[in-house]
Design an enzyme around this catalytic site. Structure first.
Site, PDB file in Angstrom:
ATOM      1  N   GLY A  84       7.499  -2.610   6.332  1.00  0.00           N
ATOM      2  CA  GLY A  84       7.101  -1.082   6.432  1.00  0.00           C
ATOM      3  C   GLY A  84       5.605  -1.276   7.445  1.00  0.00           C
ATOM      4  O   GLY A  84       5.495  -2.390   8.014  1.00  0.00           O
TER       5      GLY A  84
ATOM      6  N   CYS B 154      -6.341  -3.078  -4.150  1.00  0.00           N
ATOM      7  CA  CYS B 154      -6.176  -4.402  -4.795  1.00  0.00           C
ATOM      8  C   CYS B 154      -5.973  -5.380  -3.551  1.00  0.00           C
ATOM      9  O   CYS B 154      -6.762  -6.564  -3.602  1.00  0.00           O
ATOM     10  CB  CYS B 154      -5.360  -4.450  -5.839  1.00  0.00           C
ATOM     11  SG  CYS B 154      -5.949  -3.668  -7.329  1.00  0.00           S
TER      12      CYS B 154
HETATM   13  C1  UDX Z   1     -10.194  -2.109 -11.742  1.00  0.00           C
HETATM   14  C2  UDX Z   1     -11.091  -3.310 -11.828  1.00  0.00           C
HETATM   15  O1  UDX Z   1     -10.697  -3.906 -13.119  1.00  0.00           O
HETATM   16  C3  UDX Z   1     -11.050  -4.384 -10.740  1.00  0.00           C
HETATM   17  O2  UDX Z   1     -11.656  -5.470 -10.993  1.00  0.00           O
HETATM   18  C4  UDX Z   1      -9.653  -4.462 -10.486  1.00  0.00           C
HETATM   19  O3  UDX Z   1      -9.753  -5.096  -9.262  1.00  0.00           O
HETATM   20  C5  UDX Z   1      -8.942  -3.135  -9.892  1.00  0.00           C
HETATM   21  O4  UDX Z   1      -8.861  -2.350 -11.160  1.00  0.00           O
HETATM   22  P1  UDX Z   1     -10.639   0.202 -11.094  1.00  0.00           P
HETATM   23  O5  UDX Z   1     -10.152   0.608 -12.599  1.00  0.00           O
HETATM   24  O6  UDX Z   1      -9.868   0.700  -9.740  1.00  0.00           O
HETATM   25  O7  UDX Z   1     -10.864  -1.158 -11.031  1.00  0.00           O
HETATM   26  O8  UDX Z   1     -12.042   0.767 -11.208  1.00  0.00           O
HETATM   27  P2  UDX Z   1     -12.981   1.957 -10.523  1.00  0.00           P
HETATM   28  O9  UDX Z   1     -11.962   3.051 -10.068  1.00  0.00           O
HETATM   29  O10 UDX Z   1     -13.948   1.565  -9.568  1.00  0.00           O
HETATM   30  O11 UDX Z   1     -13.847   2.511 -11.692  1.00  0.00           O
HETATM   31  C6  UDX Z   1     -14.766   1.682 -12.357  1.00  0.00           C
HETATM   32  C7  UDX Z   1     -15.300   2.739 -13.299  1.00  0.00           C
HETATM   33  O12 UDX Z   1     -16.283   2.035 -13.855  1.00  0.00           O
HETATM   34  C8  UDX Z   1     -15.995   3.841 -12.594  1.00  0.00           C
HETATM   35  O13 UDX Z   1     -15.684   5.040 -13.203  1.00  0.00           O
HETATM   36  C9  UDX Z   1     -17.535   3.659 -12.996  1.00  0.00           C
HETATM   37  O14 UDX Z   1     -18.450   4.898 -13.007  1.00  0.00           O
HETATM   38  C10 UDX Z   1     -17.506   2.892 -13.958  1.00  0.00           C
HETATM   39  N1  UDX Z   1     -18.868   1.835 -14.310  1.00  0.00           N
HETATM   40  C11 UDX Z   1     -19.122   1.153 -13.329  1.00  0.00           C
HETATM   41  C12 UDX Z   1     -19.357   1.903 -15.509  1.00  0.00           C
HETATM   42  O15 UDX Z   1     -19.043   2.593 -16.517  1.00  0.00           O
HETATM   43  N2  UDX Z   1     -20.445   1.090 -15.897  1.00  0.00           N
HETATM   44  C13 UDX Z   1     -20.956   0.469 -14.501  1.00  0.00           C
HETATM   45  O16 UDX Z   1     -21.897  -0.322 -14.920  1.00  0.00           O
HETATM   46  C14 UDX Z   1     -20.448   0.325 -13.478  1.00  0.00           C
HETATM   47  C1  UDX Z   2      -0.793  -3.995  -6.847  1.00  0.00           C
HETATM   48  C2  UDX Z   2      -0.202  -4.846  -7.842  1.00  0.00           C
HETATM   49  O1  UDX Z   2       1.337  -4.680  -7.548  1.00  0.00           O
HETATM   50  C3  UDX Z   2      -0.489  -4.857  -9.063  1.00  0.00           C
HETATM   51  O2  UDX Z   2       0.072  -5.819  -9.990  1.00  0.00           O
HETATM   52  C4  UDX Z   2      -1.958  -4.959  -9.225  1.00  0.00           C
HETATM   53  O3  UDX Z   2      -2.600  -5.029 -10.694  1.00  0.00           O
HETATM   54  C5  UDX Z   2      -2.756  -3.931  -8.259  1.00  0.00           C
HETATM   55  O4  UDX Z   2      -2.422  -4.085  -6.835  1.00  0.00           O
HETATM   56  P1  UDX Z   2      -0.714  -1.222  -6.155  1.00  0.00           P
HETATM   57  O5  UDX Z   2      -1.762  -1.742  -5.400  1.00  0.00           O
HETATM   58  O6  UDX Z   2      -0.849   0.024  -7.334  1.00  0.00           O
HETATM   59  O7  UDX Z   2      -0.630  -2.697  -7.171  1.00  0.00           O
HETATM   60  O8  UDX Z   2       0.515  -1.321  -5.212  1.00  0.00           O
HETATM   61  P2  UDX Z   2       2.020  -2.214  -5.086  1.00  0.00           P
HETATM   62  O9  UDX Z   2       3.115  -1.167  -5.770  1.00  0.00           O
HETATM   63  O10 UDX Z   2       1.999  -3.523  -5.402  1.00  0.00           O
HETATM   64  O11 UDX Z   2       2.214  -1.767  -3.510  1.00  0.00           O
HETATM   65  C6  UDX Z   2       1.000  -2.256  -2.737  1.00  0.00           C
HETATM   66  C7  UDX Z   2       1.129  -1.863  -1.317  1.00  0.00           C
HETATM   67  O12 UDX Z   2       2.316  -2.757  -0.773  1.00  0.00           O
HETATM   68  C8  UDX Z   2       1.610  -0.604  -1.088  1.00  0.00           C
HETATM   69  O13 UDX Z   2       0.906  -0.217   0.233  1.00  0.00           O
HETATM   70  C9  UDX Z   2       3.107  -0.679  -0.660  1.00  0.00           C
HETATM   71  O14 UDX Z   2       3.886   0.382  -0.029  1.00  0.00           O
HETATM   72  C10 UDX Z   2       3.154  -1.960  -0.227  1.00  0.00           C
HETATM   73  N1  UDX Z   2       4.659  -2.620  -0.207  1.00  0.00           N
HETATM   74  C11 UDX Z   2       5.004  -2.844  -1.559  1.00  0.00           C
HETATM   75  C12 UDX Z   2       5.629  -2.871   0.756  1.00  0.00           C
HETATM   76  O15 UDX Z   2       5.217  -2.429   1.850  1.00  0.00           O
HETATM   77  N2  UDX Z   2       6.801  -3.301   0.773  1.00  0.00           N
HETATM   78  C13 UDX Z   2       7.221  -3.858  -0.596  1.00  0.00           C
HETATM   79  O16 UDX Z   2       8.200  -3.868  -0.763  1.00  0.00           O
HETATM   80  C14 UDX Z   2       6.255  -3.538  -1.711  1.00  0.00           C
END
Ligand code: UDX
Ligand code: UDX
Length: 451
Positions: free
Chosen positions: A268, A275
């Site tokens: 793709g 992440c």
């Molecule tokens: C998660 C994390 O566990 C990260 O390490 C991992 O790589 C991806 O998934 P995510 O759930 O995407 O991250 O985080 P994000 O959407 O940034 O939300 C974090 C939340 O924590 C926010 O709602 C923020 O307001 C809250 N927060 C942040 C607290 O409540 N307390 C704090 O001190 C800082």
């Molecule tokens: C990823 C990991 O899969 C998950 O385990 C982790 O906790 C967070 O990061 P996510 O980012 O939600 O999850 O998406 P994922 O489905 O893994 O796709 C990531 C990217 O790779 C997308 O842009 C997708 O389009 C691309 N992708 C995935 C490809 O281009 N080809 C593939 O075959 C698979």
């Protein structure tokens, strides 16, 4: 006497924390969801997810109604629970290294709450953190603010998650493994007991390890998946040079070898999402600081960065100069079924198109509001794929939405000025689309029909 049922608190109601909270509550485990963002908390209280994730709204509504999930901005509510999960974000710093400031804040706030607590409390790091963070920064900040050492009354584990956007609820309910990293048996057993209650007889394999190994499992997992995508994109770029070759066939064939496996071999426009890029950069930086240059992971990232150029090159090859042309971008989200555009390849492609003087008109079924926040009026937005295609010189497919898969060659012919199509997601049948100027990632030129 009946034993009191276990309760959990989760600090950080982002994507991971909220999905975890909703699934805990769905398994009758009393859960307190904590976030510093009052507006977010208020929305959760109303049973409405502040982000788009299939099944999440339904679970949240049930959880709030049954009072099994309580959302609050008051972290002192963690006091009465047995286990606290930390799920705050761990973004990148300017140089790509991990930013632990949210983790530190959360540890301090939680530690102050737990100061007066008598009895055991388990803290579980679910945020993605580089190896050594749980036993280093987290332990240090917690111990300082709680005023006691991790051990008999204060437990600490690293327990990474592997949720994918779009299937996060299903992933949380049916994980392929649970990784528990701990320094002592007591904390590991407590967490395992909680998961036994959650999963019952369907408890997935539990791997008990050190916190550092648990932390590295998460990075190794994301680095492998990202590398698999960059690998197939590399093969795609080679396949594209060879008449009569299609990367889809290559992927299907190599994927049948169980040592390779068929998943994550879809060529793709390059991976996106919150992440892969963040975690690879954090791992590369972490490794570099420890004296090892991870050449492979740098190449994974570089290949991904370049893949968006390949898409633009394909459009340029079809149109000649791109300057002043109208290009319809179909798909903005980093993958289908989400409104998330973080690190999406669409953004990299659009930036390059703009540099070349293209007039971009984009359509996405869900991601336009988020894109508007970032790109504002630098591009035009359409209400449906047909109006995006209207009068366009070229169409580029950047997200594999079901809605786009249904499009037929006649839709492009009827709407576009010239039916040039760059299929960067391989959603169309090359045979069916051969009547258009159709090119696709990993598709070699058609062989000329001789003899
Ligand atoms: C998660 C994390 O566990 C990260 O390490 C991992 O790589 C991806 O998934 P995510 O759930 O995407 O991250 O985080 P994000 O959407 O940034 O939300 C974090 C939340 O924590 C926010 O709602 C923020 O307001 C809250 N927060 C942040 C607290 O409540 N307390 C704090 O001190 C800082
Ligand atoms: C990823 C990991 O899969 C998950 O385990 C982790 O906790 C967070 O990061 P996510 O980012 O939600 O999850 O998406 P994922 O489905 O893994 O796709 C990531 C990217 O790779 C997308 O842009 C997708 O389009 C691309 N992708 C995935 C490809 O281009 N080809 C593939 O075959 C698979």
């Amino acid at each position: 006497m009946k034993s009191r049922s276990e309760t959990v608190s989760i600090v950080g109601m982002g994507y991971v924390g909220l999905c975890t909270a909703a699934t805990f509550a769905s398994r009758s485990i009393r859960t307190v969801g904590i976030d510093i963002d009052e507006a977010r908390v208020e929305q959760i209280r109303r049973g409405k997810a502040p982000l788009h994730e299939p099944q999440l709204d339904t679970l949240l509504k049930q959880a709030v109604k049954s009072k099994l999930l309580e959302a609050t901005s008051d972290i002192s509510r963690a006091f009465g629970t047995d286990t606290t999960f930390l799920t705050v974000g761990t973004p990148s710093q300017q140089d790509g290294s991990i930013d632990l400031s949210y983790v530190k804040n959360a540890c301090e706030d939680l530690g102050n709450v737990l100061r007066e607590k008598r009895g055991y409390h388990l803290v579980v790091v679910k945020s993605t953190v580089v190896p050594g963070t749980t036993n280093g920064t987290v332990k240090r900040f917690l111990e300082q603010s709680v005023g006691k050492k991790v051990g008999s009354e204060l437990g600490l584990c690293a327990n990474p998650e592997f949720l994918k956007e779009g299937t996060a609820i299903n992933d949380a309910l049916h994980p392929d493994k649970i990784i528990i990293g701990s320094n002592d048996k007591k904390s590991a057993n407590r967490l395992k007991r909680l998961y036994r209650k959650f999963y019952g007889p369907r408890l997935p394999p539990v791997i008990l390890t050190s916190p550092e190994s648990a932390e590295l499992v998460k990075y190794a997992s994301n680095a492998f998946l990202a590398t698999k995508v960059s690998f197939i994109n590399t093969v795609a770029n080679i396949a594209q040079q060879i008449p009569g070759v299609d990367v889809g066939t290559i992927a299907e064939a190599i994927g049948l070898d169980p040592r390779i496996g068929g998943l994550f071999l879809k060529a793709g426009p390059g991976y996106g999402g919150s992440c892969f890029h963040k975690d690879l950069q954090a791992l590369i930086n972490y490794s570099k600081n420890n004296g090892y240059d991870s050449t492979l992971f740098r190449a994974t990232e570089e290949t991904n960065e370049q893949q968006s150029n390949k898409v633009v090159d394909m459009a340029e090859a079809l149109l000649g100069s791109l300057s002043g042309k109208r290009v319809a971008v179909l798909g903005l989200a980093f993958k289908k079924d989400t409104d998330d555009i973080r690190e999406a390849s669409s953004l990299r492609v659009i930036i390059q198109l703009k540099k070349k003087g293209v007039h971009v008109i984009a359509y996405d079924p869900m991601a336009i509001p988020n894109t508007k926040k970032q790109l504002a009026d630098q591009i035009g937005y359409a209400d449906n794929p047909y109006s995006a295609l209207k009068g366009a010189d070229c169409a580029i497919i950047l997200t594999e939405w079901d809605e786009f898969v249904k499009l037929k060659p006649k839709d492009f012919q009827a709407c576009m000025k010239t039916p040039n199509v760059v299929d960067a997601r391989r959603i169309f049948d090359p045979e069916e689309f051969s009547q258009l100027n159709y090119v696709a990632i990993g598709l070699g030129a058609r062989r000329s029909l001789r003899d």
